[in-house]
Design a protein around this motif. Structure first.
Motif, PDB file in Angstrom:
ATOM      1  N   TRP A 120      -6.239 -11.567  -0.830  1.00  0.00           N
ATOM      2  CA  TRP A 120      -6.279 -10.102  -0.768  1.00  0.00           C
ATOM      3  C   TRP A 120      -7.413  -9.587  -1.644  1.00  0.00           C
ATOM      4  O   TRP A 120      -7.188  -8.996  -2.684  1.00  0.00           O
ATOM      5  CB  TRP A 120      -4.948  -9.524  -1.230  1.00  0.00           C
TER       6      TRP A 120
ATOM      7  N   TYR B  87      -2.202  -2.491  -3.878  1.00  0.00           N
ATOM      8  CA  TYR B  87      -3.382  -1.638  -3.786  1.00  0.00           C
ATOM      9  C   TYR B  87      -3.106  -0.208  -4.240  1.00  0.00           C
ATOM     10  O   TYR B  87      -4.037   0.589  -4.314  1.00  0.00           O
ATOM     11  CB  TYR B  87      -3.869  -1.588  -2.337  1.00  0.00           C
ATOM     12  N   SER B  88      -1.865   0.147  -4.515  1.00  0.00           N
ATOM     13  CA  SER B  88      -1.494   1.539  -4.733  1.00  0.00           C
ATOM     14  C   SER B  88      -1.036   1.784  -6.156  1.00  0.00           C
ATOM     15  O   SER B  88      -0.585   0.865  -6.850  1.00  0.00           O
ATOM     16  CB  SER B  88      -0.380   1.937  -3.756  1.00  0.00           C
TER      17      SER B  88
ATOM     18  N   LYS C 122     -10.623  -7.120  -2.146  1.00  0.00           N
ATOM     19  CA  LYS C 122     -11.229  -5.899  -1.623  1.00  0.00           C
ATOM     20  C   LYS C 122     -12.668  -6.170  -1.235  1.00  0.00           C
ATOM     21  O   LYS C 122     -13.334  -6.970  -1.885  1.00  0.00           O
ATOM     22  CB  LYS C 122     -11.194  -4.789  -2.667  1.00  0.00           C
TER      23      LYS C 122
ATOM     24  N   TYR D 219      -4.825  -3.931  -7.732  1.00  0.00           N
ATOM     25  CA  TYR D 219      -5.891  -2.938  -7.790  1.00  0.00           C
ATOM     26  C   TYR D 219      -5.371  -1.561  -8.199  1.00  0.00           C
ATOM     27  O   TYR D 219      -6.155  -0.673  -8.484  1.00  0.00           O
ATOM     28  CB  TYR D 219      -6.572  -2.816  -6.427  1.00  0.00           C
TER      29      TYR D 219
ATOM     30  N   LYS E 134       0.839  -1.191   0.000  1.00  0.00           N
ATOM     31  CA  LYS E 134       0.000   0.000   0.000  1.00  0.00           C
ATOM     32  C   LYS E 134       0.880   1.249   0.000  1.00  0.00           C
ATOM     33  O   LYS E 134       0.494   2.292   0.515  1.00  0.00           O
ATOM     34  CB  LYS E 134      -0.942  -0.025   1.202  1.00  0.00           C
TER      35      LYS E 134
END
Length: 774
Positions: free
Chosen positions: A772, A523-524, A774, A557, A480
């Motif tokens: 993982w 995620y980033s 979301k 993501y 992240k």
């Protein structure tokens, strides 16, 4: 199952009057001549299932003032009490409210030492945990819940418990089957014909899946059972009582032994949060906050209805009390190590503070590889305590990665599902990440999440968790950290959300090793650029997969952006694969590539490449059983290869020998859009392949509106409009499997021993076993 731990029980034990729907009514007008303090009564009402044959409850209110006991109200119904107004002289009173059923006292609620001193007061009575005086014997219960079909209740359970919510060993948890009730309603019914007389709490649990892991709510009902009677009712639920989760970020604190913090709540509950006494090092505890930088107001408890969603609380910790310190600095000389443990499998080194983590980095960077040793996090680590690191700032403390160049970590690092927060790098750094370099066939980094911000210049290997990993294993990790990197000059360098460069090894056709990146997530956003005339490789999980580097069960993501003065390879999972692979992976990020030369952009990989040497023969790159969405954009000054799964697949030889293996791409699906610019543009729903390797790419599927001017690759390729549409063949090919997208993906996966596909919440297939999510 101790239901008492699941919710806070306050129940008004009112009887059959409540079945008539009693509720507060308007206040009674009072005489202007009344004097003293005006007192309004309030009784907490709750539904109660009563046995047949019982009468309505009546209530008598007694007050004690100055040693004198007075009957203030006698033989009133619940509705009458709600409208009753009293005028009492000021002072200290104690009250007792008795409930009667058929002239038998069934419950008492008390309010001792009430100060009646203002111009008006309200007395609130609740009844908790009483037992009705029933004759010894058994009776029955039949309780039905109805709820809207749109609630999507798939499974339900129910259990009869003690009146205080604790488990009753005489009653097992029952599995209930939802049934049709009407055109718009479902129902579940609890029945039992052999219940000892008494008062019980009946709890229904409602789930959205058949294996009962996705709980959407529960319903509680008091059931009073009398000898020879049946207690029955039908209860209509308009809004399911959704259960929400509580997550605690302890920032180095530890729970006291035996203490269990509240982990869930519902909108009808108030919750009291843990206090200093609930920690082993509680003197360092400075309160709970909903923001990680503690910029909001301290939260101690909340009332019913204050929160109606999952919530995370951050523990504020004093910086230098009782051994908990968030102050740290990178050592200038070999430090005295303060962690516990012996570095063995059964007694690993335990790191609990930011300073201990910095000491560990110093030791690796100065030649201690920890080969054969085990290191484990014992707490979350915050490298910039009290700050949410999301951009560049001179006030942040910079991290120096663990390992780099010729100094690698070669041991076993277990994050134990902890998070390293506040990771900040803003410098020229060749090996950038929490770890700079991890190497060796026994080296492992696992079970750790990282959060923060990196702005790297002259980076060769840049990743949120690890910059470079060679012949090692990276698993169960999440990034992240927002990454912005300007890459150094070189042809084999990479920038990835989790790992920059992943490398297996070989020496000949019988001596090789795989490198695995397994069950990892990004995620980033990842942004990388290259100003020199070298290839840029950037990916959501890995920038560059080389020599048997494998991505398994990974998910991205974050949006991936690559800009280069030369060739640029970018993908949602991997930027460039040289004899690498991706299987059972998912990408939900956009991929955007801008190149002054040729660009390769793909939802899973930008470019997959099989490069032939004598000892490479029989080895290949592969992209099998993956799914991707998002917008894939390739912008090049010359040639643009843009595909929903991969941009380009190619084969090259260095000898005249025949080639036996190529780059495979099978059983992949894409449902986003592709777009490209350049003097030569190749848009594909799956990807573009050289003629020689196209025959090794089959059974791939893409949405027909993906924006591709010429969709698919060679072999059996299908198109579809929605996930529920039947797959149709592309061109003159014949499909290996028929059915919807979910059906054909599972047919191939089952035949080839790959992961199973499930229907996601949005209707599109998702892979089972992806942690993982979301």
């Amino acid at each position: 199952m101790n239901i008492k731990k699941r919710f806070f029980l306050v129940v008004a034990l009112l009887i059959s009057a409540l079945l008539l729907g009693c509720s507060p009514v308007a206040e009674k007008e009072t005489d202007e001549n009344e004097s003293g303090v005006r007192v309004q009564l309030n009784i907490e009402l709750a539904r109660t299932v009563m046995p047949s044959g019982f009468l309505n409850a009546t209530y008598t209110l007694t007050g004690i003032h100055s040693g004198e006991s007075r009957v203030l109200i006698s033989n009133k119904s619940a509705a009458d009490l709600q409208s009753q107004t009293l005028w009492l002289e000021g002072g200290t009173w104690s009250f007792s409210l008795d409930a009667y059923a058929d002239s038998v006292k069934i419950a008492t609620a008390t309010l001792p030492n009430q100060n009646i001193s203002s111009s008006s007061s309200t007395l609130t009575f609740t009844f908790t945990g009483v037992t009705f005086d029933y004759a010894t014997g058994t009776g029955g219960a039949n309780v039905t819940l109805t709820f809207a079909k749109t609630s999507q209740v798939v499974a339900a359970t129910a259990q009869l418990c003690n009146i205080d919510g604790s488990e009753n060993a005489d009653f097992a948890l029952k599995t209930l089957t939802p049934a049709e009730h009407s055109d718009s309603l479902q129902k579940v019914t609890f029945t039992d014909t052999n219940i000892p007389s008494g008062s019980y709490l009946l709890v229904f649990y409602l789930y959205q899946d058949s294996v009962k892991t996705m709980q959407i709510g529960y319903w509680r009902e008091i059931v009073n059972v009398a000898k020879g009677c049946e207690s029955s009712t039908v209860i209509n639920i308009e809004n399911l009582n959704t259960v929400y989760s509580i997550t605690y970020v302890l920032n180095g604190l530890s729970w006291a032994e035996g203490f269990t913090a509240p982990s869930s709540f519902n909108s009808s509950q108030g919750v009291t949060l843990p206090v200093a006494a609930n920690f082993t090092n509680g003197t360092a505890f400075g309160g709970w906050y909903t923001k990680s930088d503690f910029s909001d107001t301290e939260i101690k408890s909340w009332n019913a209805g204050d929160y109606t969603d999952n919530v995370t609380f951050y523990a504020k910790v004093e910086k230098s009390t009782e051994g908990v310190s968030h102050d740290w600095s990178y050592p200038t000389a070999e430090p005295t190590l303060t962690w516990t443990g012996e570095g063995t499998l059964n007694n690993p080194y335990i790191i609990t503070t930011s300073q201990q983590l910095a000491d560990f980095a110093y030791m690796v960077n100065n030649g201690t590889s920890y080969s054969g040793n085990y290191i484990k996090l014992g707490a979350d680590i915050d490298l910039n305590y009290g700050s949410t690191v999301t951009d560049a700032s001179a006030s942040y403390i910079q991290w120096k990665p663990i390992g780099g160049a010729s100094k690698a970590f070669e041991g076993n690092f277990d994050g134990a599902n902890h998070t390293v927060k506040g990771l900040y790098i803003n410098s020229s750094c060749s090996y950038a990440g929490l770890f700079g370099y991890v190497s060796g066939s026994s080296a492992v980094v696992k079970n750790v999440s990282v959060q923060g911000y990196m702005k790297v210049t002259n980076g060769y290997y840049v990743g949120g968790v690890v910059g470079k990993i060679a012949q090692a294993e990276l698993k169960n990790c999440a990034n992240k950290v927002e990454i912005n990197a300007t890459m150094g000059s070189g042809s084999e360098y990479g920038c990835g959300g989790v790992v920059g460069y992943a490398e297996g090894s070989f020496s000949d056709s019988s001596n090789y090793s795989y490198e695995y990146v397994t069950n990892c997530a990004n995620y980033s956003p990842v942004t990388a650029n290259m100003t020199a005339s070298y290839a840029l490789n950037v990916g959501g999980i890995c920038g560059y997969d080389d020599k048997f580097a494998s991505n398994l069960k990974c998910v991205n993501y974050g949006n991936i952006t690559g800009t280069s003065a030369s060739i640029c390879n970018a993908g949602g999972i991997s930027g460039y694969m040289l004899c690498g692979s991706a299987s059972n992976c998912e990408n939900y990020g956009d991929v955007t590539v801008t190149s002054s030369a040729t660009c390769y952009a793909g939802g899973i990989a930008g470019r997959i490449y099989y490069y032939y040497y004598n000892y490479y023969n029989n080895y290949y790159s592969s992209i099998n059983n993956n799914i991707s969405s998002g917008a894939i954009k390739g912008k090049a000054s010359t040639t643009s290869y843009t595909g929903g799964i991969f941009g380009y697949s190619e084969v090259t030889t260095s000898t005249s020998s025949s080639i036996n293996q190529y780059a495979y791409a099978k059983n992949n699906a894409f449902y986003g859009t592709v777009d490209g610019t350049g003097t030569s543009i190749y848009l594909r729903g799956i990807g573009y392949s050289s003629e020689a390797s196209a025959k090794y790419q089959s059974c791939n599927y893409f949405i027909s509106s993906s924006g591709a001017t010429a969709s698919g690759v060679g072999g059996s390729v299908g198109t579809f409009k929605l996930a529920t549409d039947q797959i149709s063949a592309y061109g003159s090919t014949t499909l290996d499997y028929t059915g919807t997208l979910l059906e054909v993906l599972n047919a191939w996966a089952s035949a080839n021993s790959y992961g199973t596909w499930l229907a996601g919440t949005d209707g599109w297939p998702v892979l089972s076993g992806i942690t993982w999510r979301k």
